[in-house]
Scaffold this active site. Structure first.
Site, PDB file in Angstrom:
ATOM      1  N   GLY A  12      36.310 -23.510 100.995  1.00  0.00           N
ATOM      2  CA  GLY A  12      35.592 -24.375 101.945  1.00  0.00           C
ATOM      3  C   GLY A  12      34.435 -25.081 101.274  1.00  0.00           C
ATOM      4  N   ILE A  17      28.308 -25.243 104.566  1.00  0.00           N
ATOM      5  CA  ILE A  17      27.701 -24.153 103.787  1.00  0.00           C
ATOM      6  C   ILE A  17      27.897 -24.439 102.304  1.00  0.00           C
ATOM      7  CG2 ILE A  17      27.801 -21.675 103.238  1.00  0.00           C
ATOM      8  CD1 ILE A  17      28.559 -21.175 106.154  1.00  0.00           C
ATOM      9  N   GLY A  18      29.091 -24.894 101.949  1.00  0.00           N
ATOM     10  CA  GLY A  18      29.371 -25.227 100.552  1.00  0.00           C
ATOM     11  C   GLY A  18      28.341 -26.189  99.996  1.00  0.00           C
ATOM     12  N   ARG A  99      32.345 -15.373 118.080  1.00  0.00           N
ATOM     13  CA  ARG A  99      32.977 -15.536 116.758  1.00  0.00           C
ATOM     14  C   ARG A  99      34.410 -15.006 116.756  1.00  0.00           C
ATOM     15  NH1 ARG A  99      27.699 -13.662 115.862  1.00  0.00           N
ATOM     16  NH2 ARG A  99      26.308 -15.173 114.893  1.00  0.00           N
ATOM     17  N   ASP A 160      21.719 -11.965 109.235  1.00  0.00           N
ATOM     18  CA  ASP A 160      21.163 -11.216 110.369  1.00  0.00           C
ATOM     19  C   ASP A 160      19.957 -10.390 109.925  1.00  0.00           C
ATOM     20  OD1 ASP A 160      23.480 -11.964 112.121  1.00  0.00           O
ATOM     21  OD2 ASP A 160      24.532 -10.841 110.578  1.00  0.00           O
ATOM     22  N   HIS A 188      29.206  -8.567 112.489  1.00  0.00           N
ATOM     23  CA  HIS A 188      28.444  -9.825 112.516  1.00  0.00           C
ATOM     24  C   HIS A 188      28.871 -10.575 113.779  1.00  0.00           C
ATOM     25  CE1 HIS A 188      26.484 -13.524 111.460  1.00  0.00           C
ATOM     26  NE2 HIS A 188      27.627 -14.177 111.463  1.00  0.00           N
TER      27      HIS A 188
HETATM   28  N1  LIG Z   1      28.753 -14.582 108.154  1.00  0.00           N
HETATM   29  C1  LIG Z   1      27.785 -15.426 108.446  1.00  0.00           C
HETATM   30  O1  LIG Z   1      26.610 -15.037 108.537  1.00  0.00           O
HETATM   31  C2  LIG Z   1      28.070 -16.895 108.674  1.00  0.00           C
HETATM   32  C3  LIG Z   1      26.998 -17.787 108.788  1.00  0.00           C
HETATM   33  C4  LIG Z   1      27.256 -19.138 109.013  1.00  0.00           C
HETATM   34  C5  LIG Z   1      28.582 -19.578 109.114  1.00  0.00           C
HETATM   35  N2  LIG Z   1      29.584 -18.698 108.995  1.00  0.00           N
HETATM   36  C6  LIG Z   1      30.999 -19.141 109.054  1.00  0.00           C
HETATM   37  O2  LIG Z   1      31.327 -19.789 107.822  1.00  0.00           O
HETATM   38  C7  LIG Z   1      32.439 -20.653 108.039  1.00  0.00           C
HETATM   39  C8  LIG Z   1      32.201 -22.015 107.396  1.00  0.00           C
HETATM   40  O3  LIG Z   1      31.128 -22.683 108.050  1.00  0.00           O
HETATM   41  P1  LIG Z   1      30.750 -24.202 107.687  1.00  0.00           P
HETATM   42  O4  LIG Z   1      29.611 -24.543 108.559  1.00  0.00           O
HETATM   43  O5  LIG Z   1      30.659 -24.387 106.227  1.00  0.00           O
HETATM   44  O6  LIG Z   1      32.061 -24.939 108.238  1.00  0.00           O
HETATM   45  P2  LIG Z   1      32.582 -26.408 107.874  1.00  0.00           P
HETATM   46  O7  LIG Z   1      33.601 -26.768 108.905  1.00  0.00           O
HETATM   47  O8  LIG Z   1      31.442 -27.332 107.597  1.00  0.00           O
HETATM   48  O9  LIG Z   1      33.311 -26.155 106.486  1.00  0.00           O
HETATM   49  C9  LIG Z   1      34.431 -25.332 106.393  1.00  0.00           C
HETATM   50  C10 LIG Z   1      35.261 -25.864 105.242  1.00  0.00           C
HETATM   51  O10 LIG Z   1      36.350 -24.977 105.063  1.00  0.00           O
HETATM   52  C11 LIG Z   1      37.469 -25.750 104.717  1.00  0.00           C
HETATM   53  N3  LIG Z   1      38.667 -24.958 104.981  1.00  0.00           N
HETATM   54  C12 LIG Z   1      39.296 -24.751 106.158  1.00  0.00           C
HETATM   55  N4  LIG Z   1      40.385 -23.991 105.958  1.00  0.00           N
HETATM   56  C13 LIG Z   1      40.428 -23.696 104.637  1.00  0.00           C
HETATM   57  C14 LIG Z   1      41.322 -22.960 103.817  1.00  0.00           C
HETATM   58  N5  LIG Z   1      42.412 -22.370 104.326  1.00  0.00           N
HETATM   59  N6  LIG Z   1      41.044 -22.862 102.488  1.00  0.00           N
HETATM   60  C15 LIG Z   1      39.967 -23.470 101.958  1.00  0.00           C
HETATM   61  N7  LIG Z   1      39.098 -24.205 102.688  1.00  0.00           N
HETATM   62  C16 LIG Z   1      39.323 -24.306 104.005  1.00  0.00           C
HETATM   63  C17 LIG Z   1      37.359 -27.013 105.561  1.00  0.00           C
HETATM   64  O11 LIG Z   1      38.103 -28.096 104.996  1.00  0.00           O
HETATM   65  C18 LIG Z   1      35.848 -27.257 105.505  1.00  0.00           C
HETATM   66  O12 LIG Z   1      35.499 -28.143 104.434  1.00  0.00           O
HETATM   67  C19 LIG Z   1      32.652 -20.688 109.559  1.00  0.00           C
HETATM   68  O13 LIG Z   1      33.701 -19.803 109.913  1.00  0.00           O
HETATM   69  C20 LIG Z   1      31.315 -20.180 110.106  1.00  0.00           C
HETATM   70  O14 LIG Z   1      31.464 -19.636 111.390  1.00  0.00           O
HETATM   71  C21 LIG Z   1      29.371 -17.365 108.775  1.00  0.00           C
HETATM   72  O1  LIG Z   2      26.976 -18.080 114.837  1.00  0.00           O
HETATM   73  C1  LIG Z   2      27.874 -18.608 114.180  1.00  0.00           C
HETATM   74  O2  LIG Z   2      28.984 -18.855 114.664  1.00  0.00           O
HETATM   75  C2  LIG Z   2      27.618 -18.975 112.738  1.00  0.00           C
HETATM   76  C3  LIG Z   2      27.095 -17.838 111.953  1.00  0.00           C
HETATM   77  O3  LIG Z   2      27.914 -16.704 112.036  1.00  0.00           O
HETATM   78  C4  LIG Z   2      25.657 -17.501 112.261  1.00  0.00           C
HETATM   79  O4  LIG Z   2      25.343 -16.335 112.474  1.00  0.00           O
HETATM   80  O5  LIG Z   2      24.817 -18.432 112.285  1.00  0.00           O
END
Ligand SMILES: NC(=O)c1ccc[n+]([C@@H]2O[C@H](COP(=O)([O-])OP(=O)(O)OC[C@H]3O[C@@H](n4cnc5c(N)ncnc54)[C@H](O)[C@@H]3O)[C@@H](O)[C@H]2O)c1
Ligand SMILES: O=C(O)C[C@H](O)C(=O)O
Length: 329
Positions: A12, A17-18, A99, A160, A188
């Site tokens: 991604g 995030i990337g 989530r 968190d 989470h």
């Molecule tokens: N654990 C945590 O604390 C936490 C915090 C924030 C976000 N997140 C999660 O992180 C994830 C990404 O968030 P984001 O804001 O960057 O989303 P985003 O939509 O901006 O980016 C996600 C990227 O993943 C790519 N993608 C989708 N399927 C894919 C695959 N099979 N292989 C490779 N790439 C793929 C998409 O093309 C996109 O560029 C989400 O699921 C979000 O809920 C988790």
């Molecule tokens: O809340 C979400 O869906 C994104 C991420 O897991 C967060 O905690 O900010």
């Protein structure tokens, strides 16, 4: 200066995030100022043009530590020889969703990724799952890569922990660095338990510094549990810069020794500690010696904390049962 670069895969990589994460890794924030890195950037085919733009920007930073970039839509190429796999790629939730509502969309991504990591990654590979619901996605990937030792798998609750520290520091009117020993237990998700009972402020128990027990048991916990949703409501998109920062913190805290007496939070494969079902990917307080993580043992869990932990573990079990068809028998 180490001469062998660490290979880091980020899925991604063209996402929100990337865009915050890659530049931090390439600058040395994750592995330190003497450790070169090679970035393997994995995206789905339609996102490759956008990824190409990110690669141009990485080039234009002229980072001294960045020794190569491998942008690809191939999981085999992307995970080949990697020492770390940061699994971010997946769909974020929208306002009004939990989530775990993403399991149907995101869960299956982690079957192929687990298999491809097992087939291609370096023998010392370690994995951090960020894409939500990250605990259960990690469980899926781990179970589809049975030859990789279970202690290499992690999912992220550091955001968190950081959120909880920030709330406690504000309430107590102290500098953020005064807050230590913040454990997040469980999932989470909105059931997670940010543990104030064992947290410390300037070395004293939080409850000796913050006397407002109703706040600690009420608004403190719910504000950490609901922070992700509050950010989605305010920004129209989920947290990204703070999430990327937590990824950097998570990995740095795994590969460096933990400060004496402190701990951090990350989700790992439960070994049954604290009576938590073996095999669930659960957030625990952990310590690192720079090579290996261990769960902090012997914390006394009071009835209030136990009921919170029971609730979040019950949700993890429910999520596991929802994805039973994605877990090889
Ligand atoms: N654990 C945590 O604390 C936490 C915090 C924030 C976000 N997140 C999660 O992180 C994830 C990404 O968030 P984001 O804001 O960057 O989303 P985003 O939509 O901006 O980016 C996600 C990227 O993943 C790519 N993608 C989708 N399927 C894919 C695959 N099979 N292989 C490779 N790439 C793929 C998409 O093309 C996109 O560029 C989400 O699921 C979000 O809920 C988790
Ligand atoms: O809340 C979400 O869906 C994104 C991420 O897991 C967060 O905690 O900010």
């Amino acid at each position: 200066m180490n001469t062998t670069p660490i290979r880091v895969a980020v899925t991604g990589a063209a996402g929100q995030i990337g865009y915050s994460l890659l530049f931090r890794i390439a600058s040395g924030a994750m592995f330190g100022p003497n450790q070169p890195v090679i970035l393997h950037l994995i995206e789905i085919e339609p996102a490759l043009p956008a990824l190409n733009g990110v690669v141009m920007e990485l080039d234009d930073c002229a980072f001294p530590l960045l020794k190569g970039v491998v942008p690809t839509a191939s999981l085999d190429e992307g995970f080949r020889g990697v020492n770390w796999a940061l699994l971010v790629g997946s769909v974020p939730r929208k306002a009004g969703m939990e989530r775990k509502d993403l399991l149907g969309i995101n869960g299956k991504i982690f079957i192929g990724q687990g298999q491809a990591i097992q087939k291609n990654a370096a023998s010392d590979v370690r994995i951090l799952v960020v894409g939500n619901p990250c605990n259960t996605n990690c469980l899926i990937a781990m179970n589809n890569a049975p030859q990789i030792p279970k202690d290499r798998w992690h999912a992220m609750t550091r955001l968190d922990e950081n959120r909880a520290k920030s709330q406690l520091a504000k309430k107590a009117g102290v500098d953020i660095t005064a807050v230590t020993n913040v454990a997040v237990w469980g999932n989470h998700s909105s059931t997670q338990y940010p543990d104030f009972v064992h947290a410390k402020i300037s070395g004293k128990g939080v409850t000796d510094v913050i006397k407002d027990e109703a706040w600690l048991k009420g608004d403190f916990i719910s504000s950490v549990q609901q922070r992700g949703a509050a950010i989605i409501k305010a920004r129209g998109a989920s947290s990204a810069a703070s999430a990327a920062n937590a990824v950097v913190d998570s990995v740095a805290s795994i590969v460096n020794p933990t400060a004496p007496g402190d701990w951090h939070s990350v989700c790992i494969h439960s070994d049954g500690s604290y009576g938590i079902e073996k095999g669930l990917i659960t957030s625990f307080p952990v310590r690192s010696d720079g090579k290996k993580l261990e769960i902090v043992q012997g914390l006394a869990i009071d009835p209030f904390s136990q009921s919170k932990i029971d609730t979040t573990i019950a949700e993890l079990k429910e999520e596991k049962s929802l994805v039973s068809d994605l877990l090889p028998k």
